[in-house]
Motif scaffolding. Sequence first.
Motif, PDB file in Angstrom:
ATOM      1  N   LEU A  25      43.700  28.608  42.273  1.00 41.46           N
ATOM      2  CA  LEU A  25      43.208  29.982  42.257  1.00 41.46           C
ATOM      3  C   LEU A  25      42.679  30.392  43.624  1.00 41.46           C
ATOM      4  O   LEU A  25      42.911  31.520  44.086  1.00 41.46           O
ATOM      5  N   ASN A  26      41.988  29.483  44.294  1.00 40.95           N
ATOM      6  CA  ASN A  26      41.451  29.777  45.624  1.00 40.95           C
ATOM      7  C   ASN A  26      42.555  30.005  46.657  1.00 40.95           C
ATOM      8  O   ASN A  26      42.339  30.676  47.657  1.00 40.95           O
ATOM      9  N   ASP A  33      45.140  44.027  48.118  1.00 38.00           N
ATOM     10  CA  ASP A  33      43.947  44.301  47.320  1.00 38.00           C
ATOM     11  C   ASP A  33      43.133  43.013  47.205  1.00 38.00           C
ATOM     12  O   ASP A  33      43.291  42.241  46.255  1.00 38.00           O
ATOM     13  N   THR A  34      42.263  42.803  48.166  1.00 40.51           N
ATOM     14  CA  THR A  34      41.489  41.561  48.205  1.00 40.51           C
ATOM     15  C   THR A  34      40.518  41.450  47.030  1.00 40.51           C
ATOM     16  O   THR A  34      40.148  40.346  46.638  1.00 40.51           O
ATOM     17  N   ASP A  35      40.120  42.595  46.449  1.00 42.24           N
ATOM     18  CA  ASP A  35      39.231  42.543  45.273  1.00 42.24           C
ATOM     19  C   ASP A  35      39.914  41.857  44.096  1.00 42.24           C
ATOM     20  O   ASP A  35      39.272  41.143  43.322  1.00 42.24           O
ATOM     21  N   VAL A  36      41.212  42.063  43.950  1.00 42.75           N
ATOM     22  CA  VAL A  36      41.951  41.439  42.851  1.00 42.75           C
ATOM     23  C   VAL A  36      41.996  39.924  43.055  1.00 42.75           C
ATOM     24  O   VAL A  36      41.761  39.155  42.124  1.00 42.75           O
ATOM     25  N   ALA A  37      42.293  39.504  44.280  1.00 44.85           N
ATOM     26  CA  ALA A  37      42.315  38.063  44.576  1.00 44.85           C
ATOM     27  C   ALA A  37      40.925  37.459  44.370  1.00 44.85           C
ATOM     28  O   ALA A  37      40.790  36.363  43.819  1.00 44.85           O
ATOM     29  N   ARG A  38      39.906  38.184  44.801  1.00 45.74           N
ATOM     30  CA  ARG A  38      38.536  37.687  44.644  1.00 45.74           C
ATOM     31  C   ARG A  38      38.179  37.534  43.160  1.00 45.74           C
ATOM     32  O   ARG A  38      37.515  36.575  42.763  1.00 45.74           O
ATOM     33  N   PHE A  39      38.634  38.471  42.319  1.00 46.81           N
ATOM     34  CA  PHE A  39      38.399  38.340  40.886  1.00 46.81           C
ATOM     35  C   PHE A  39      38.987  37.024  40.378  1.00 46.81           C
ATOM     36  O   PHE A  39      38.325  36.280  39.659  1.00 46.81           O
ATOM     37  N   LEU A  40      40.232  36.752  40.731  1.00 46.72           N
ATOM     38  CA  LEU A  40      40.885  35.527  40.263  1.00 46.72           C
ATOM     39  C   LEU A  40      40.111  34.298  40.717  1.00 46.72           C
ATOM     40  O   LEU A  40      39.890  33.368  39.945  1.00 46.72           O
ATOM     41  N   GLN A  41      39.685  34.293  41.957  1.00 45.88           N
ATOM     42  CA  GLN A  41      39.033  33.124  42.536  1.00 45.88           C
ATOM     43  C   GLN A  41      37.596  32.920  42.050  1.00 45.88           C
ATOM     44  O   GLN A  41      37.152  31.778  41.886  1.00 45.88           O
ATOM     45  N   ALA A  74      51.947  34.937  40.718  1.00 46.19           N
ATOM     46  CA  ALA A  74      51.261  36.183  40.396  1.00 46.19           C
ATOM     47  C   ALA A  74      50.293  35.907  39.246  1.00 46.19           C
ATOM     48  O   ALA A  74      50.267  34.798  38.696  1.00 46.19           O
ATOM     49  N   PHE A  75      49.526  36.913  38.896  1.00 49.78           N
ATOM     50  CA  PHE A  75      48.663  36.804  37.726  1.00 49.78           C
ATOM     51  C   PHE A  75      48.347  38.199  37.216  1.00 49.78           C
ATOM     52  O   PHE A  75      48.528  39.209  37.904  1.00 49.78           O
ATOM     53  N   PHE A  76      47.889  38.242  35.993  1.00 53.25           N
ATOM     54  CA  PHE A  76      47.352  39.479  35.428  1.00 53.25           C
ATOM     55  C   PHE A  76      46.240  39.120  34.470  1.00 53.25           C
ATOM     56  O   PHE A  76      46.163  37.998  33.971  1.00 53.25           O
ATOM     57  N   THR A  77      45.359  40.083  34.253  1.00 49.90           N
ATOM     58  CA  THR A  77      44.226  39.901  33.355  1.00 49.90           C
ATOM     59  C   THR A  77      44.201  41.059  32.367  1.00 49.90           C
ATOM     60  O   THR A  77      44.375  42.219  32.754  1.00 49.90           O
ATOM     61  N   LEU A  78      44.002  40.721  31.110  1.00 49.65           N
ATOM     62  CA  LEU A  78      43.936  41.708  30.031  1.00 49.65           C
ATOM     63  C   LEU A  78      42.564  41.663  29.375  1.00 49.65           C
ATOM     64  O   LEU A  78      41.933  40.600  29.326  1.00 49.65           O
ATOM     65  N   ALA A  79      42.133  42.802  28.864  1.00 50.46           N
ATOM     66  CA  ALA A  79      40.853  42.870  28.157  1.00 50.46           C
ATOM     67  C   ALA A  79      40.941  43.983  27.114  1.00 50.46           C
ATOM     68  O   ALA A  79      41.866  44.791  27.129  1.00 50.46           O
TER      69      ALA A  79
END
Length: 192
Positions: A25-26, A33-41, A74-79
């Motif tokens: 993840l890191n 979009d660095t915020d998206v990468a930061r969320f994952l990490q 890649a990745f995605f997040t659902l909620a």
Amino acid sequence: MKFVSLPLRDLLRGGISSQLLQEKLNGFRCERDTDVARFLQLYAIDNERLGASRSYLIADREALDSDGTLRLVAFFTLAITSTDYSSVSNRAKRRILGDYPRVSREGHFPGYLLAQLARDDRFTRDDLDCSNLLSFAESIVDAAADAVGGNLLYLDCKEPLVGYYERFGYTALPHLTHDGFFKMFKSLSGIS
């Protein structure tokens, strides 16, 4: 290149060591979009453990099958979410929500949220385009809607991306903007 969608929850339950998973993840990079990468990490694992969201890693199937290497593409997040429609006219609510019985009385309407979506910078749209990445996410939401109900898939995006997501069937809700983000939706009946 062929891909596989791996639920982060399954990986945390024993598919990979926590240390190796965090290293993967890191290593994810998304300069767009660095915020998206930061969320994952920083937050994906905690959100997963709390049940706040579900993240899915899109990995290179061939690398995984040949030697067990998790090559994160890649990745995605659902909620689950609830959108406040109290400031929207009844006519607009009906246009968006259809003939839902309480549409004119309800201030909030539930749905699913595509909270994060990104491809690692080391891969291009030739490797995995947005349409295919959205298909991975939408198929999971479609299965959830079949199991428990739901009518809408939402996403929030910055204004320059509104036209981009409209090409994939999403509709902007310009009267529901916040902090420079536009709320968009797609009817789940349009996903199946």
